[in-house]
Design an enzyme around this catalytic site. Structure first.
Site, mmCIF file in Angstrom:
data_model
loop_
_atom_site.group_PDB
_atom_site.id
_atom_site.type_symbol
_atom_site.label_atom_id
_atom_site.label_comp_id
_atom_site.label_asym_id
_atom_site.label_seq_id
_atom_site.Cartn_x
_atom_site.Cartn_y
_atom_site.Cartn_z
ATOM 1 C CD1 TRP A 134 -31.205 66.714 54.357
ATOM 2 C CD2 TRP A 134 -29.585 65.533 53.363
ATOM 3 N NE1 TRP A 134 -29.993 67.094 54.911
ATOM 4 C CE2 TRP A 134 -28.992 66.379 54.317
ATOM 5 C CE3 TRP A 134 -28.765 64.689 52.610
ATOM 6 C CZ2 TRP A 134 -27.624 66.418 54.536
ATOM 7 C CZ3 TRP A 134 -27.390 64.728 52.831
ATOM 8 C CH2 TRP A 134 -26.835 65.586 53.777
ATOM 9 C CG ASN A 136 -29.011 68.351 58.025
ATOM 10 O OD1 ASN A 136 -29.968 68.483 57.295
ATOM 11 N ND2 ASN A 136 -28.445 69.387 58.599
ATOM 12 C CG ASP A 137 -27.734 69.526 62.070
ATOM 13 O OD1 ASP A 137 -27.102 68.920 61.204
ATOM 14 O OD2 ASP A 137 -27.616 70.756 62.262
ATOM 15 C CG ASP A 348 -18.839 75.479 59.217
ATOM 16 O OD1 ASP A 348 -19.073 74.578 58.403
ATOM 17 O OD2 ASP A 348 -19.186 76.660 59.053
HETATM 18 N N1 DQQ Z 1 -27.095 72.226 60.107
HETATM 19 C C1 DQQ Z 1 -28.106 73.233 60.183
HETATM 20 C C2 DQQ Z 1 -27.439 74.402 60.822
HETATM 21 C C3 DQQ Z 1 -26.275 73.806 61.509
HETATM 22 C C4 DQQ Z 1 -25.840 72.772 60.552
HETATM 23 C C5 DQQ Z 1 -28.621 73.485 58.793
HETATM 24 C C6 DQQ Z 1 -24.947 71.722 61.141
HETATM 25 O O1 DQQ Z 1 -28.303 75.066 61.732
HETATM 26 O O2 DQQ Z 1 -25.278 74.756 61.774
HETATM 27 O O3 DQQ Z 1 -29.195 72.319 58.235
HETATM 28 O O4 DQQ Z 1 -24.944 70.554 60.352
#
Ligand code: DQQ
Length: 652
Positions: A134, A136-137, A348
């Site tokens: 996985w 993400n950001d 969000d």
């Molecule tokens: N992803 C992180 C957070 C952020 C969120 C956690 C945004 O810090 O707010 O994985 O996708």
């Protein structure tokens, strides 16, 4: 939490400040109980709608002449219903971040019997992604001693969100990458539940400061400081977490799970650094502003830098200057005439990135949008497709601002588990102010991606009568870069009397025929158009006689698999007097990044075809307008694959 960590800190003292009211870790709110019923009703209506669309479509596109294709996979999928228990689990919400599992399915709860070929094909060839699991950001992008660095939210253990660690890779050109050991793992009480998103600041003396959010052992969101152990190491392999972390805790009035994702810091004329952090108060999204001189002690500035009611929690706030007169990008601390400031927030509640352009007042520590009607969260989107948590950095190597963003999955989590990975990062984009419109940014793939272009095929002046589909004979089109312009018959444009005010990409799609659209490209289409993804323009005429142009990407017929999300994404794009309609598409297996009018409007789609893969993926021009011919001119390049490997261990 040992009190020694905080003893010197005021007013952000965890023990002496405003007490936290921990949010429940799980459990349904009253509204949650209604969701299954609403979801079922939604699913039923969506299935009905999709079936109608498919029937409609069969009559919309004239079938191009069939071509024998030995590579076409012979698959006769059978759909199986997923038992309720296999529905994706919620990820992240209990820990206090937005949902990290794609749940917004327009299909039914069914698994598709993917073949290994189909799943293997989905992996991209020139987008950045880890070898497995996985992601993400994007976090803390920077250029240092000849290397571009990308850090990213990563789960080393599985293809679903969790155990968040900072992955790390380096590149000379932001296209070919070398994976490095993890930069930071969740091994301290102040980040035991995750080393979450953060940003880098390069100080004038060359030191690097990394501020990141830690989810503590109690799931409180705090901000931590880390720095490279050895600044003479261009690879920045080792990171030290400041012993007296956290350097910031949620201030009074802010809930412990609503305080995250510090920006790159900027220095103002008083010699002090500012850092912005996203949060919310009730349903108002806000940006808190802190001041520091040493990155270990911070003062919360009065008020907020900006707030927009009704936009909910702001994640991954980004804040940077753009030049209104020059072509180059600007360092985050740049101060001078001829600049505006862009404020971006990742919403969000919606999982969408919004931005607005405005003016920063460093004396009063506020930012004001140029157009309050297009404020952050209610106006312009960074990308109208699947794109979130974006972050820019100033590339001092080439004097440009670059943005990165997380392109998530829109299939079932169980499919991600099957393929062993989830998510990619976009091709980095340069970001500049659009001097022609004065009201938006322009995002464009970095020039380095053009080094991957192989043989290009030109198609000059292709005439597209109303209702036509024209195959473009370039062979397989799973890795292509397409640059296309379209000219609409001027007489038809002037003669249009029909008022067409209700058009929206999301509700209309490429099957809704109007006088002046849609027209564009069909990508990831098989020969018989049983799967296809139209990326197109649609021109509509308003009551006042003005024209509006929409740029859309229609996934509704992109896959025979019912278990993937299929939406129409898009928004409006300004097309100025004398401009042709222009689009650029980067197709890389399951990703299509689409840029209209030089990057005024951008859409990223995830496509999971069952037939239009490998040698069977084709590209077509189409014009589904009823009242105009269109002339298209384009070049299509096949794209080489990027080299993305482990850094050779003997050279580290
Ligand atoms: N992803 C992180 C957070 C952020 C969120 C956690 C945004 O810090 O707010 O994985 O996708």
């Amino acid at each position: 939490m040992g009190s020694n960590y905080f003893s010197h800190k005021t007013p952000n003292d965890l023990e002496n400040g405003t007490p936290y009211t921990p949010l429940p870790d799980s459990g349904a709110s009253p509204a949650d109980h209604c969701r299954p019923i609403k979801a079922l009703a939604g699913i039923f209506l969506s299935v009905l709608f999709l079936s109608l669309l498919i029937v409609l479509v069969l009559n919309q596109y004239p079938q191009p002449s069939p071509e024998v294709n030995a590579n076409k996979p012979k698959i006769s999928p059978s759909i199986q219903m997923l038992p309720e228990k296999l529905l994706p689990q919620s990820r992240g919400v209990a820990q206090g971040v937005s949902e990290k599992t794609f749940r917004d399915f327009s299909g039914e709860h069914a698994v598709y019997p993917w073949s290994n070929d189909m799943l293997a094909w989905q992996r991209t060839a020139f987008h950045f992604q880890p070898e497995k699991n996985w992601m993400n950001d994007p976090n803390g992008p920077l250029f240092y001693k000849g290397w571009y660095h990308i850090f990213y939210q990563y789960n080393p253990e599985s293809p679903v969100w969790g155990n968040i660690t900072w992955g790390h890779a380096v590149s000379k050109d932001m296209i070919h990458w070398l994976h490095l050991p993890f930069a930071m793992v969740p091994d301290k009480w102040f980040d035991a539940n995750g080393v979450w998103t953060g940003s880098a600041t390069i100080l004038p003396d060359g030191r690097i400061v990394m501020l990141y959010t830690g989810a503590t052992n109690n799931n409180v969101q705090v901000q931590n400081l880390a720095y490279p152990a050895n600044l003479s190491d261009p690879l920045l392999l080792d990171w030290v977490k400041y012993a007296d972390n956290p350097v910031l805790v949620p201030p009074p009035g802010i809930l412990p799970k609503d305080f995250r994702d510090p920006t790159t810091a900027w220095i103002t004329r008083d010699g002090k650094w500012r850092v912005a952090i996203g949060s919310k108060i009730n349903t108002t999204g806000i940006t808190l502003l802190y001041e520091t001189t040493d990155f270990t002690s911070f003062e919360l500035l009065d008020g907020v830098m900006h707030a927009v009611p009704g936009t909910g929690m702001w994640e991954c706030v980004d804040f940077f200057p753009v030049s209104t007169s020059e072509e180059n990008g600007l360092d985050t601390s740049f101060d001078g005439p001829g600049i505006k400031h862009v404020l971006k927030a990742s919403l969000d509640d919606e999982k969408k990135d919004y931005y607005a352009i405005g003016t920063y007042d460093p004396i009063n520590n506020t930012w004001t949008p140029d157009n309050p009607e297009l404020d952050v969260g209610i106006g312009l989107r960074v990308d109208y497709g699947v794109y979130y948590a974006s972050k820019t950095f100033y590339d001092q190597n080439k004097h440009r601002r670059i943005s990165w963003g997380w392109i998530g999955e829109t299939d079932y989590e169980s499919d991600d588990v099957l393929k062993g990975w989830a998510s990619v990062q976009n091709i980095p984009r340069t970001v500049v102010f659009d001097k022609k419109t004065g009201s938006n940014i322009l995002q464009w793939p970095v020039e380095e991606v053009e080094k991957l272009r192989l043989n290009g095929t030109e198609f000059p002046g292709v005439e597209l009568g109303p209702g036509s589909v024209v195959p473009l004979n370039i062979g397989s089109a799973t890795q292509v870069d397409i640059v296309a312009t379209f000219e609409v018959d001027k007489a038809a444009l002037e003669a249009m009397t029909e008022i067409d005010v209700g058009y929206e990409c999301s509700t209309s799609g490429a099957v809704a025929r109007g006088t002046l659209g849609p027209f564009g490209l069909l990508v990831l289409s098989d020969e018989s158009l049983s799967e296809l993804t139209p990326v197109y323009f649609y021109i509509s005429k308003d009551i006042d006689g003005s024209y509006k142009t929409f740029f859309c990407s229609d996934e509704t017929r992109s896959s025979k698999a019912p278990s993937v999300n299929k939406r129409v994404y898009g928004g409006m794009v300004p097309v100025l007097e004398g401009e042709k309609f222009s689009m650029r598409l980067l197709v890389d297996h399951s990703i299509v990044e689409s840029f209209a009018q030089g990057g005024r409007t951008v859409i990223t789609s995830r496509i999971y075809p069952t037939r239009a893969i490998d040698g069977s993926a084709r590209v077509f021009l189409f014009n589904n307008a009823t009242g105009t011919s269109v002339t298209a001119s384009l070049t299509i390049w096949q794209m080489d694959s990027a080299h993305i490997h482990q850094f050779p261990s003997d050279q580290m």
